[in-house]
Design a protein around this motif. Sequence first.
Motif, PDB file in Angstrom:
ATOM      1  N   LEU A 125     -46.507 -54.252  20.419  1.00  0.00           N
ATOM      2  CA  LEU A 125     -45.680 -53.212  21.034  1.00  0.00           C
ATOM      3  C   LEU A 125     -45.626 -51.974  20.154  1.00  0.00           C
ATOM      4  N   PHE A 126     -45.465 -52.201  18.859  1.00  0.00           N
ATOM      5  CA  PHE A 126     -45.217 -51.087  17.940  1.00  0.00           C
ATOM      6  C   PHE A 126     -46.469 -50.254  17.734  1.00  0.00           C
ATOM      7  N   VAL A 127     -47.564 -50.937  17.375  1.00  0.00           N
ATOM      8  CA  VAL A 127     -48.786 -50.215  17.031  1.00  0.00           C
ATOM      9  C   VAL A 127     -49.572 -49.828  18.278  1.00  0.00           C
TER      10      VAL A 127
ATOM     11  N   PHE B 146     -37.629 -55.305  13.463  1.00  0.00           N
ATOM     12  CA  PHE B 146     -38.977 -54.855  13.815  1.00  0.00           C
ATOM     13  C   PHE B 146     -39.133 -54.805  15.330  1.00  0.00           C
ATOM     14  N   PHE B 147     -38.616 -55.829  15.987  1.00  0.00           N
ATOM     15  CA  PHE B 147     -38.683 -55.870  17.447  1.00  0.00           C
ATOM     16  C   PHE B 147     -37.958 -54.680  18.061  1.00  0.00           C
TER      17      PHE B 147
ATOM     18  N   PHE C 161     -45.216 -63.133  22.932  1.00  0.00           N
ATOM     19  CA  PHE C 161     -43.883 -63.672  22.649  1.00  0.00           C
ATOM     20  C   PHE C 161     -43.747 -65.072  23.230  1.00  0.00           C
TER      21      PHE C 161
ATOM     22  N   ALA D 286     -44.550 -58.170  18.481  1.00  0.00           N
ATOM     23  CA  ALA D 286     -43.849 -56.937  18.136  1.00  0.00           C
ATOM     24  C   ALA D 286     -44.829 -55.903  17.587  1.00  0.00           C
ATOM     25  N   THR D 287     -45.835 -56.376  16.833  1.00  0.00           N
ATOM     26  CA  THR D 287     -46.837 -55.425  16.340  1.00  0.00           C
ATOM     27  C   THR D 287     -47.616 -54.819  17.493  1.00  0.00           C
TER      28      THR D 287
ATOM     29  N   LEU E 279     -37.335 -51.710  16.757  1.00  0.00           N
ATOM     30  CA  LEU E 279     -38.101 -50.475  16.569  1.00  0.00           C
ATOM     31  C   LEU E 279     -39.286 -50.442  17.522  1.00  0.00           C
ATOM     32  N   ALA E 280     -39.939 -51.610  17.669  1.00  0.00           N
ATOM     33  CA  ALA E 280     -41.124 -51.669  18.525  1.00  0.00           C
ATOM     34  C   ALA E 280     -40.763 -51.339  19.965  1.00  0.00           C
TER      35      ALA E 280
END
Lengths: 212, 411, 105
Positions: free
Chosen positions: A59-61, B124-125, A47, A56-57, B127-128
């Motif tokens: 964090l998400f994945v 997206f942030f 970030f 964000a990916t 949700l992440a």
Amino acid sequence: MSLQAFLFYLLAGLTGLCAISVVVTQNIVRAAAWLLFTLAGVAGLLFLLGANFVGATQLFVYVGGTLVLVVFGVMLTAQGPFITMKTGAAEWGISMIVGLLLYGVLSVALLTKPMKFTSEESTQGEELRRTTVLGEALMSVDGATQKAEVTGVPAEKRKELPNKGERSTVGYLLPFEIVSIHLLVVLIGAAYLARTKRRPAGRAGGVNPPVV
Amino acid sequence: MSKLFQSFGLSAPLAGFLAAFIASFVLITFMLISAIFAVWLERKVAARIQDRLGPTRVGGKFGWLQTLADGLKLLCKEDLVPKDADHVLFRIGPYIALAGSFLAFIVLPFGSGVVPVDLNIAVFFMLAVMSTEIFGIILGGYGSGSKWAVFGAMREAAQIVSYEVPMAICVLVPVIVAGTMSLSIFGRQQSGVFWNWYVFHDPFTFGAFWTYFACATASCKRAPFDLAEAESELVAGFHTEYSGFRWLIFFMAEYGSMVAVSGIAILLFLGGWHTGLMPKPWAMDLSETFLGGLFGNVINVVVFIMKCYLLVFVMMWVRWTLPRLRIDQVMMTCLKYFLPISCFLLLGVSLWQVGLEPWTPWFKYVMAVTCVGLFIAMVVKIVLTPSTLPVAGLSGMWNAPAPKYDMARKS
Amino acid sequence: MPEAIGLNHYLLLGAILFVCGAVCMATKRNAIGVLMGVELVLNGATVNFVAFAHFNPAFAVEGQVFALFVIVMAAAEAAIALAIVLNFYNNHLTVDVDTAEELKG
């Protein structure tokens, strides 16, 4: 000290310390916790670098998906002796020496041949453009990636390159598709590998896994 | 806000830091107050649904201060760490959960421009960040060194990881319609009368809203999906061993993420901070000219928070109405129903955007008017239904004439 | 602070992650610990990619695209590796990589 620098040192310090803790700690569950902080710190750094979507990916994945899987694996196999498995002192010594040597080589290589690129502080509009461009590059939209000079090639040799050192616009639709197919294959493969198999009763060595 | 501090003569980094500090302070206060209010609301709603009164005494007529008193009690409790627990994990677990839930608010716009960080990939942030919340639960549950806690944590991990998938796909449906992931732009696009809201845009967004809401309920581990803390099976699930302040923090995280997922639903589907009652030009006039936009901002924030609480109330209503599922039913609902449904919705909305876009205008009026009509009819029905008056004495079998048993035959 | 944060700072951090991952892979006896080492190495790569994307305008897009691919690949790799570990655990009731010597020549 600018805010950027302060945040960098804070996040980088945390990330580095947690990464070292992953290595040093003997308890596998705690190693997973430290790994969580390392990954979150890396996401913070992304970030900071203005790569919002990648952060964000991450964090998400990575944190929300992969690491949960890893912790799940730890919990499924964590039984008494496996939680803390000691490594011999000799192995520790050797790997520490090798690791320090490796780090020395990497950092010396970095610091003696510093790479300088001109870069300006990214602004809000710049970030917006970056994320949009990222999507366009993945979809191979024409003109998504900007034309730029190829770096890392000495100026006199650039003329010999097929397009005079200028990269043409490229897209990443094919790698994107390959990755999607790859994920599908992995999904099926992992399900196939991890499913409970029926064994003939009384076979030596085969014990039914704990049912959760 | 950073600019404001700089105008007072502060240096740029210090001003930025101060602005960030104030923003986070306001947010955490909001989260705290909303948790306090939500706990009180939950008790009142539960009591009313079960035909009770709920808290009535502490702090005046409606028991306003009940939660505050509870919180005080929890703060005074002894902070226990079980002997078998992994101390480090046990201690940090709640804070990870709270951090995940709190970070989501950073990009949540409460009004036009009322947002700490206006990120272009805000949804997206969110949700992440909310997906990292389960780590607190897993680590805390495992670190407790108790079987119930471990089982609760594992159920939780399996459930949330599965429910994230249909939830994210449902979020993509309005994203395709709007063509952006920025929540502020979402809010601005849905200004005007309520038929501009994306929930009425086409049949697929309408379906996506309900699927999203169900999945969001599950990912906040609310009933009927609260298998991680099913007290009939697992004592209290992952927080069996927690007490006092750390337990309080787990609850703050849960209520915080309830408000956060409701906020996403409001912004994506239900018109964001707009009341949906005024046509576009009027609303713009009012919010931008009157008192230099300040009045409009305050109205926006109030409307947004009230809408959020409406959805939170629906979650409570569901919780106290429906019975809890079994864990296999929970997983089956997700993988066999929600996942295919959400994939179908995604495909459908893509086709709609490609081919049937001209149908949108008439569809959205019909849909919006029907839905709002049904909603109003429901409210009218509820209001007009005569409530049963309490009668003196116990009702039921005691008032009825005693049944005649032939005692002689039994002996 | 001698200078502003530059590329080298990020690359040094990436190197720390890489080396930690490598040492982790070498020293852990738990198979999942080895997997964690791999994750650390991949994260070092991600940091490097995105740092290059930020500081070198010519790779502004490529760096991020490759970082995304790294993340996705890591997810796939972890899924397969965990499936193998669980399978190994089912058959041998251990996750110690030193005991996995059936195919030793």
